[in-house]
Motif scaffolding. Structure first.
Motif, PDB file in Angstrom:
ATOM      1  N   MET A  72       0.915  85.369  20.925  1.00  0.00           N
ATOM      2  CA  MET A  72       1.503  85.712  19.641  1.00  0.00           C
ATOM      3  C   MET A  72       0.507  85.634  18.493  1.00  0.00           C
ATOM      4  O   MET A  72      -0.222  84.650  18.357  1.00  0.00           O
ATOM      5  N   GLY A  73       0.488  86.684  17.663  1.00  0.00           N
ATOM      6  CA  GLY A  73      -0.290  86.615  16.431  1.00  0.00           C
ATOM      7  C   GLY A  73       0.442  85.707  15.454  1.00  0.00           C
ATOM      8  O   GLY A  73       1.669  85.669  15.446  1.00  0.00           O
ATOM      9  N   ILE A  74      -0.290  84.975  14.633  1.00  0.00           N
ATOM     10  CA  ILE A  74       0.358  83.999  13.748  1.00  0.00           C
ATOM     11  C   ILE A  74       1.254  84.651  12.696  1.00  0.00           C
ATOM     12  O   ILE A  74       2.057  83.984  12.055  1.00  0.00           O
ATOM     13  N   GLU A  75       1.134  85.968  12.564  1.00  0.00           N
ATOM     14  CA  GLU A  75       1.946  86.634  11.548  1.00  0.00           C
ATOM     15  C   GLU A  75       3.325  87.037  12.060  1.00  0.00           C
ATOM     16  O   GLU A  75       4.125  87.601  11.317  1.00  0.00           O
ATOM     17  N   LYS A  76       3.605  86.729  13.320  1.00  0.00           N
ATOM     18  CA  LYS A  76       4.876  87.158  13.910  1.00  0.00           C
ATOM     19  C   LYS A  76       6.061  86.250  13.548  1.00  0.00           C
ATOM     20  O   LYS A  76       7.188  86.462  13.993  1.00  0.00           O
ATOM     21  N   LEU A  77       5.810  85.245  12.735  1.00  0.00           N
ATOM     22  CA  LEU A  77       6.859  84.303  12.362  1.00  0.00           C
ATOM     23  C   LEU A  77       7.887  84.888  11.412  1.00  0.00           C
ATOM     24  O   LEU A  77       7.556  85.691  10.537  1.00  0.00           O
ATOM     25  N   ILE A  78       9.123  84.449  11.579  1.00  0.00           N
ATOM     26  CA  ILE A  78      10.138  84.660  10.548  1.00  0.00           C
ATOM     27  C   ILE A  78      10.830  83.328  10.340  1.00  0.00           C
ATOM     28  O   ILE A  78      10.801  82.470  11.209  1.00  0.00           O
ATOM     29  N   PRO A  79      11.420  83.114   9.171  1.00  0.00           N
ATOM     30  CA  PRO A  79      11.921  81.773   8.852  1.00  0.00           C
ATOM     31  C   PRO A  79      13.143  81.320   9.661  1.00  0.00           C
ATOM     32  O   PRO A  79      13.125  80.236  10.238  1.00  0.00           O
ATOM     33  N   ARG A  80      14.193  82.161   9.715  1.00  0.00           N
ATOM     34  CA  ARG A  80      15.472  81.681  10.236  1.00  0.00           C
ATOM     35  C   ARG A  80      15.966  82.561  11.375  1.00  0.00           C
ATOM     36  O   ARG A  80      15.658  83.755  11.429  1.00  0.00           O
ATOM     37  N   ARG A  81      16.785  81.984  12.223  1.00  0.00           N
ATOM     38  CA  ARG A  81      17.394  82.741  13.315  1.00  0.00           C
ATOM     39  C   ARG A  81      18.169  83.925  12.756  1.00  0.00           C
ATOM     40  O   ARG A  81      18.132  85.024  13.290  1.00  0.00           O
ATOM     41  N   ALA A  82      18.894  83.716  11.682  1.00  0.00           N
ATOM     42  CA  ALA A  82      19.722  84.785  11.107  1.00  0.00           C
ATOM     43  C   ALA A  82      18.875  85.994  10.696  1.00  0.00           C
ATOM     44  O   ALA A  82      19.359  87.125  10.693  1.00  0.00           O
ATOM     45  N   ASP A  83      17.613  85.755  10.354  1.00  0.00           N
ATOM     46  CA  ASP A  83      16.741  86.871   9.959  1.00  0.00           C
ATOM     47  C   ASP A  83      16.511  87.842  11.110  1.00  0.00           C
ATOM     48  O   ASP A  83      16.163  89.006  10.895  1.00  0.00           O
ATOM     49  N   LEU A  84      16.685  87.379  12.321  1.00  0.00           N
ATOM     50  CA  LEU A  84      16.550  88.272  13.477  1.00  0.00           C
ATOM     51  C   LEU A  84      17.509  89.453  13.359  1.00  0.00           C
ATOM     52  O   LEU A  84      17.210  90.545  13.818  1.00  0.00           O
ATOM     53  N   GLY A  85      18.642  89.214  12.736  1.00  0.00           N
ATOM     54  CA  GLY A  85      19.607  90.296  12.558  1.00  0.00           C
ATOM     55  C   GLY A  85      18.986  91.485  11.839  1.00  0.00           C
ATOM     56  O   GLY A  85      19.149  92.636  12.238  1.00  0.00           O
ATOM     57  N   VAL A  86      18.248  91.193  10.773  1.00  0.00           N
ATOM     58  CA  VAL A  86      17.603  92.256   9.997  1.00  0.00           C
ATOM     59  C   VAL A  86      16.546  92.974  10.839  1.00  0.00           C
ATOM     60  O   VAL A  86      16.517  94.205  10.931  1.00  0.00           O
ATOM     61  N   PHE A  87      15.685  92.187  11.477  1.00  0.00           N
ATOM     62  CA  PHE A  87      14.562  92.792  12.190  1.00  0.00           C
ATOM     63  C   PHE A  87      14.999  93.533  13.448  1.00  0.00           C
ATOM     64  O   PHE A  87      14.456  94.594  13.764  1.00  0.00           O
ATOM     65  N   LEU A  88      15.965  92.984  14.156  1.00  0.00           N
ATOM     66  CA  LEU A  88      16.412  93.680  15.363  1.00  0.00           C
ATOM     67  C   LEU A  88      17.164  94.967  15.024  1.00  0.00           C
ATOM     68  O   LEU A  88      17.218  95.883  15.837  1.00  0.00           O
ATOM     69  N   ARG A  89      17.722  95.046  13.833  1.00  0.00           N
ATOM     70  CA  ARG A  89      18.387  96.294  13.421  1.00  0.00           C
ATOM     71  C   ARG A  89      17.360  97.349  13.021  1.00  0.00           C
ATOM     72  O   ARG A  89      17.605  98.548  13.116  1.00  0.00           O
ATOM     73  N   LEU A  90      16.203  96.892  12.538  1.00  0.00           N
ATOM     74  CA  LEU A  90      15.168  97.824  12.078  1.00  0.00           C
ATOM     75  C   LEU A  90      14.236  98.272  13.195  1.00  0.00           C
ATOM     76  O   LEU A  90      13.772  99.419  13.198  1.00  0.00           O
ATOM     77  N   LEU A  91      13.933  97.375  14.131  1.00  0.00           N
ATOM     78  CA  LEU A  91      12.869  97.646  15.097  1.00  0.00           C
ATOM     79  C   LEU A  91      13.156  98.847  15.993  1.00  0.00           C
ATOM     80  O   LEU A  91      12.371  99.787  16.046  1.00  0.00           O
ATOM     81  N   GLY A  92      14.294  98.816  16.693  1.00  0.00           N
ATOM     82  CA  GLY A  92      14.608  99.891  17.632  1.00  0.00           C
ATOM     83  C   GLY A  92      14.759 101.234  16.933  1.00  0.00           C
ATOM     84  O   GLY A  92      14.254 102.260  17.393  1.00  0.00           O
ATOM     85  N   ARG A  93      15.404 101.216  15.801  1.00  0.00           N
ATOM     86  CA  ARG A  93      15.641 102.468  15.048  1.00  0.00           C
ATOM     87  C   ARG A  93      14.326 103.059  14.568  1.00  0.00           C
ATOM     88  O   ARG A  93      14.133 104.265  14.601  1.00  0.00           O
ATOM     89  N   SER A  94      13.420 102.186  14.128  1.00  0.00           N
ATOM     90  CA  SER A  94      12.131 102.684  13.622  1.00  0.00           C
ATOM     91  C   SER A  94      11.231 103.175  14.748  1.00  0.00           C
ATOM     92  O   SER A  94      10.497 104.146  14.600  1.00  0.00           O
ATOM     93  N   ALA A  95      11.323 102.501  15.885  1.00  0.00           N
ATOM     94  CA  ALA A  95      10.400 102.806  16.977  1.00  0.00           C
ATOM     95  C   ALA A  95      10.784 104.096  17.711  1.00  0.00           C
ATOM     96  O   ALA A  95       9.954 104.985  17.884  1.00  0.00           O
ATOM     97  N   THR A  96      12.027 104.165  18.165  1.00  0.00           N
ATOM     98  CA  THR A  96      12.418 105.302  19.002  1.00  0.00           C
ATOM     99  C   THR A  96      13.777 105.874  18.615  1.00  0.00           C
ATOM    100  O   THR A  96      14.298 106.724  19.315  1.00  0.00           O
ATOM    101  N   GLY A  97      14.342 105.394  17.535  1.00  0.00           N
ATOM    102  CA  GLY A  97      15.625 105.939  17.105  1.00  0.00           C
ATOM    103  C   GLY A  97      16.818 105.365  17.845  1.00  0.00           C
ATOM    104  O   GLY A  97      17.911 105.902  17.766  1.00  0.00           O
ATOM    105  N   GLN A  98      16.656 104.266  18.570  1.00  0.00           N
ATOM    106  CA  GLN A  98      17.793 103.653  19.222  1.00  0.00           C
ATOM    107  C   GLN A  98      18.243 102.431  18.418  1.00  0.00           C
ATOM    108  O   GLN A  98      17.421 101.789  17.773  1.00  0.00           O
ATOM    109  N   PRO A  99      19.556 102.133  18.442  1.00  0.00           N
ATOM    110  CA  PRO A  99      20.046 101.055  17.569  1.00  0.00           C
ATOM    111  C   PRO A  99      19.480  99.678  17.906  1.00  0.00           C
ATOM    112  O   PRO A  99      19.414  98.818  17.052  1.00  0.00           O
ATOM    113  N   ILE A 100      19.089  99.468  19.169  1.00  0.00           N
ATOM    114  CA  ILE A 100      18.465  98.202  19.560  1.00  0.00           C
ATOM    115  C   ILE A 100      17.791  98.440  20.907  1.00  0.00           C
ATOM    116  O   ILE A 100      18.179  99.347  21.654  1.00  0.00           O
TER     117      ILE A 100
END
Lengths: 458, 195
Positions: free
Chosen positions: A239-267
């Motif tokens: 893991m690169g040290i920049e991969k941190l996020i503060p809270r578990r709840a923040d995963l909600g934001v990132f997991l909603r963005l990642l799949g859609r940005s990468a390949t257009g799938q919701p997750i």
């Protein structure tokens, strides 16, 4: 042996020799961009809110990285996960080797980790007698071919199915001429299943690490990370040290963005949350710097560290689409790679920020709002000041600066050039003038604006 | 000074004015919706059935997978197939599992995902290693978005958890979507209305 390092322009010219292939590569990536657009638009106004939130979370995290890294370390260790710190690629590789040697492991399965590409882990381990099997299908294909991935999400986007068929015929003994993706994938499934069932150690990347809970998340569509890890005694997460996020709840934001940005799938199909080691299992996380603290200190380039490695910038970039990942001669290609890599080696990657039209499309699609095209432009200035721009460029810019700052010189040069271009057009339309390669110089006007204006005023 | 201290030292030397942490995102105005869940899951290659009660699970599973040889179940209702404890030690023995049936804790309508924790899986590899996966979730455990999901998960006490959305897949070969890369080739969610 010192090999001449080829620059983007030369490598891209090579890629462009097969225009049909370039068109195919271009179309394919643009299609993925369009899938991303559809997915983003399906969230309406919320998309921009999510982007802003994600950007703010990452900005905040980077401004408190010390606190979050130590918090992550404590929480993870309390859960039984072992934490290692690596200053650079060499140390990272040595740590992984040591862990494997301690367990007498000689064969490893690895799921996608661009960090391990950056550190060139596979070659390092191979040279020391350890076999690494890349289990992501795309990565496995390029591994069989002796290549590096050309895209961080779609590693073999530059391969055609017939070519993969030939590769599999050689290595997996599939029938000659087989090019059907379903059957080729099934052959790979069987081949790699045997690896999952027999390898005792698995290496993965980390998509997100949560400081609050000490957990980390690995996202795949294939399930290869999980098949590797849950059948292994040792799990090493890099893991690169920049991969941190503060809270578990923040995963909600990132997991909603990642799949859609990468390949257009919701997750992604699998989003695996690792908190404690499995029964009888050892879990190691290797925290890697490798230039990230140096980038952190560069105020203008700091927020390139927000990147969540979605690849959206690659898919939209007209230069990437028409030059391919291998033209970038670095582990992470495309627009984001062009602002990360000069930090790693300014001399080697000085050409990358110039391999851009500065159209800004990358900035527009970035889920964490990195101002990529602004940073590309800033890097050009930094690199030129540091003396990494080609001499021809710096010299011609100095000449231009002189001409443009002396009115008489400007007028004289203009008159001279207009006459020369009228009488001897071939002087600039030849192969030594890079600008005329696919362009014709416009016809010079009969008079300059100043001359015309003076006439008008009479 | 070891690497840890060197890295943390370098970070501390960088003067960055601290930027504020946004409050936990929760603006989503979406309501959980069974139809959205079903359509999204189907669009990514999964299947969804709505059942009246848990008694319908077994007959439906049998009708969907008549030829499957090895069935492994984590459901109390199907305890004739329940995994013996010895599988803890040798997860590799599951490699021939044809059909795996597990109970999920919640489902997310925006992306067709279900959430399972270690306790639901019995053995961590089980959701991934079978040929076919069926996850049973109560429809009252359907939430709208990932934010709702994490609120429901809360602090949890799981050592491992996973969101699973559809069957294993890849499009690495010329962007042709193929279902069943390394994980299950089919994925079926049964939403049960009984509470």
């Amino acid at each position: 042996m010192i090999q001449e390092e080829k620059k983007h322009a030369e490598l891209a010219a090579h890629f462009n020799r097969d225009e049909g292939r370039v068109d195919w590569h271009d179309r394919t990536l643009w299609w993925i961009r369009q899938k991303r657009d559809k997915a983003a638009q399906s969230l309406g106004d919320e998309w921009e809110q999510l982007r802003q939130n994600a950007s703010d979370i990452k900005d905040h995290t980077l401004s408190n990285l010390h606190e979050y890294l130590t918090a992550f370390e404590s929480a993870a260790m309390a859960n039984g996960i072992r934490i290692h710190w690596a200053n650079d690629a060499e140390e990272h590789n040595a740590i992984v080797l040591r862990i494997l040697r301690e367990r007498s492991v000689e064969q490893v399965v690895k799921s996608k980790s661009m960090l391990t590409e950056e550190c060139q882990l596979n070659e390092y381990l191979l040279a020391r007698g350890i076999e690494v099997v890349d289990t992501d299908l795309g990565e496995h294909i390029v591994q069989l071919a002796g290549e590096t991935p050309s895209h961080i999400v779609l590693p073999c986007i530059h391969w055609k199915k017939e070519e993969i068929g030939i590769l599999f015929h050689e290595h997996l003994k599939t029938p000659a001429g087989l090019s059907d993706p379903v059957q080729l994938t099934y052959a790979a499934r069987l081949h790699l299943r045997e690896k999952f069932l027999t390898r005792r150690a698995a290496i993965t990347g980390v998509n997100f690490a949560v400081a609050e809970t000490g957990e980390f998340v690995v996202c795949t569509n294939e399930g290869n990370a999980d098949m590797g890890v849950h059948l292994a005694d040792v799990h090493i997460a890099c893991m690169g040290i920049e991969k941190l996020i503060p809270r578990r709840a923040d995963l909600g934001v990132f997991l909603r963005l990642l799949g859609r940005s990468a390949t257009g799938q919701p997750i992604t199909t699998y989003s695996s949350h690792f908190i404690r080691p499995g029964v009888g299992q050892q879990v190691h996380v290797v925290l890697v710097d490798n230039g990230r603290t140096r980038q952190l200190a560069r105020e203008g380039f700091r927020n390139s560290l927000k990147c969540i490695r979605c690849g959206a910038c690659f898919n939209t970039c007209p230069v990437y689409r028409r030059s391919g990942g291998h033209s970038y001669h670095t582990a992470i290609a495309g627009p984001i790679g062009s602002i990360l890599s000069p930090n790693l080696d300014m001399r080697k990657h000085a050409d990358l920020p110039f391999a851009s039209t500065l159209c800004g499309s990358c900035t527009n699609v970035c889920p964490v709002k990195i101002d990529i095209h602004d940073q590309l432009y800033q890097w050009r200035q930094v690199l030129t000041k540091e003396g990494h721009a080609p001499v021809t460029k710096t010299l011609s810019m100095k000449v231009m600066a002189t001409i443009l700052s002396h009115p008489v010189l400007f007028l004289m040069t203009g008159t001279f050039m207009r006459r020369i271009m009228r009488w001897f057009p071939f002087i600039l339309n030849h192969r030594f003038n890079v600008w005329s390669k696919q362009r014709e110089m416009p016809l010079p006007p009969k008079e300059s604006f100043t001359e015309w204006y003076k006439k008008q005023r009479k | 000074m070891n690497s840890r201290e060197e890295i943390l030292g370098r970070i501390q030397q960088v003067r960055i004015s601290p930027l504020p942490l946004p409050v936990v995102y929760g603006n989503s105005l979406l309501e959980p919706d069974i139809e959205t869940f079903r359509q999204t899951l189907e669009s990514i290659g999964g299947r969804c059935f709505i059942l009246k009660d848990m008694d319908e699970v077994m007959p439906l599973a049998v009708s969907l997978f008549p030829d499957v040889q090895v069935v492994v179940s984590g459901l109390a209702q199907m305890n004739q197939y329940t995994l013996p404890r010895r599988y803890d030690q040798k997860p590799h023995m599951l490699e021939n599992a044809g059909l795996v049936l597990l109970e999920g804790r919640l489902a997310v309508s925006e992306n067709g995902a279900v959430w399972l924790t270690e306790a639901d899986m019995i053995v961590r590899v089980l959701p991934f290693i079978g040929e076919h996966l069926v996850v049973v979730v109560r429809s009252s455990d359907l939430v709208a978005t990932m934010h709702d999901a994490y609120r429901k998960i809360g602090e949890g006490d799981h050592g491992f958890g996973v969101f699973i959305s559809g069957p294993s897949k890849t499009a690495d070969i010329e962007q042709s979507l193929v279902l069943g890369a390394h994980g299950p080739r089919t994925m079926t969610v049964m939403l049960v209305n009984e509470s």
